[in-house]
Design a protein around this motif. Structure first.
Motif, PDB file in Angstrom:
ATOM      1  N   ASP A  44       0.834  -1.189   0.000  1.00 30.41           N
ATOM      2  CA  ASP A  44       0.000   0.000   0.000  1.00 30.41           C
ATOM      3  C   ASP A  44       0.877   1.250   0.000  1.00 30.41           C
ATOM      4  O   ASP A  44       1.822   1.360   0.767  1.00 30.41           O
ATOM      5  CB  ASP A  44      -0.901  -0.001   1.234  1.00 30.41           C
ATOM      6  N   GLY A  45       0.581   2.174  -0.877  1.00 28.47           N
ATOM      7  CA  GLY A  45       1.342   3.415  -0.946  1.00 28.47           C
ATOM      8  C   GLY A  45       1.466   3.908  -2.368  1.00 28.47           C
ATOM      9  O   GLY A  45       0.909   3.339  -3.307  1.00 28.47           O
ATOM     10  N   PRO A  46       2.225   4.981  -2.552  1.00 31.02           N
ATOM     11  CA  PRO A  46       2.367   5.546  -3.897  1.00 31.02           C
ATOM     12  C   PRO A  46       3.200   4.649  -4.813  1.00 31.02           C
ATOM     13  O   PRO A  46       4.096   3.934  -4.371  1.00 31.02           O
ATOM     14  CB  PRO A  46       3.071   6.883  -3.656  1.00 31.02           C
ATOM     15  N   VAL A  47       2.883   4.720  -6.098  1.00 29.32           N
ATOM     16  CA  VAL A  47       3.569   3.926  -7.112  1.00 29.32           C
ATOM     17  C   VAL A  47       3.999   4.860  -8.242  1.00 29.32           C
ATOM     18  O   VAL A  47       3.227   5.708  -8.682  1.00 29.32           O
ATOM     19  CB  VAL A  47       2.631   2.836  -7.677  1.00 29.32           C
ATOM     20  N   LEU A  48       5.225   4.715  -8.696  1.00 29.51           N
ATOM     21  CA  LEU A  48       5.736   5.512  -9.809  1.00 29.51           C
ATOM     22  C   LEU A  48       5.695   4.657 -11.073  1.00 29.51           C
ATOM     23  O   LEU A  48       6.304   3.590 -11.129  1.00 29.51           O
ATOM     24  CB  LEU A  48       7.166   5.969  -9.534  1.00 29.51           C
TER      25      LEU A  48
END
Length: 110
Positions: free
Chosen positions: A82-86
């Motif tokens: 879970d979290g931001p993805v680039l």
């Protein structure tokens, strides 16, 4: 006899995998039951009950495979990420507004 045994094993394995999502048996039951089925298949002389025992062992082994591996379609397997993805790529289609968010189809490069 060998062809029918292979067919029974394949069908039992497939049915075990398919039914594991509907009614999964506990792992502590699957291993002893599968071993008992294999012992019964080894000890039985009549081909009918022997094939039935092999089919049951294959079904239990198929269910065990699904239970030990987990469901590949389950969203829980991504819970730890879970979290931001680039993501690098190009927007492949026109973005669509959906409520408070905007959805876009992305052609990913890397």
């Amino acid at each position: 006899m060998v062809g029918s045994a292979a067919l029974v094993l394949a069908i039992g394995w497939s049915v075990g995998i398919a039914t594991a999502a509907v009614f999964a048996l506990p792992v502590l039951f699957l291993l002893p039951a599968a071993l008992a089925s294999l012992v019964a298949a080894w000890l039985l002389a009549a081909p009918g009950p022997r094939l039935l025992a092999l089919g049951l062992a294959a079904l239990l082994a198929g269910q065990g495979r699904v239970i030990m591996q987990g469901d590949p379609l389950s969203p829980d397997q991504f819970a730890g990420f879970d979290g931001p993805v680039l993501v690098q790529g190009r927007i492949a289609d026109v973005p669509v507004a959906r409520g408070e968010r905007i959805e876009a189809v992305i052609a990913v490069d890397t």
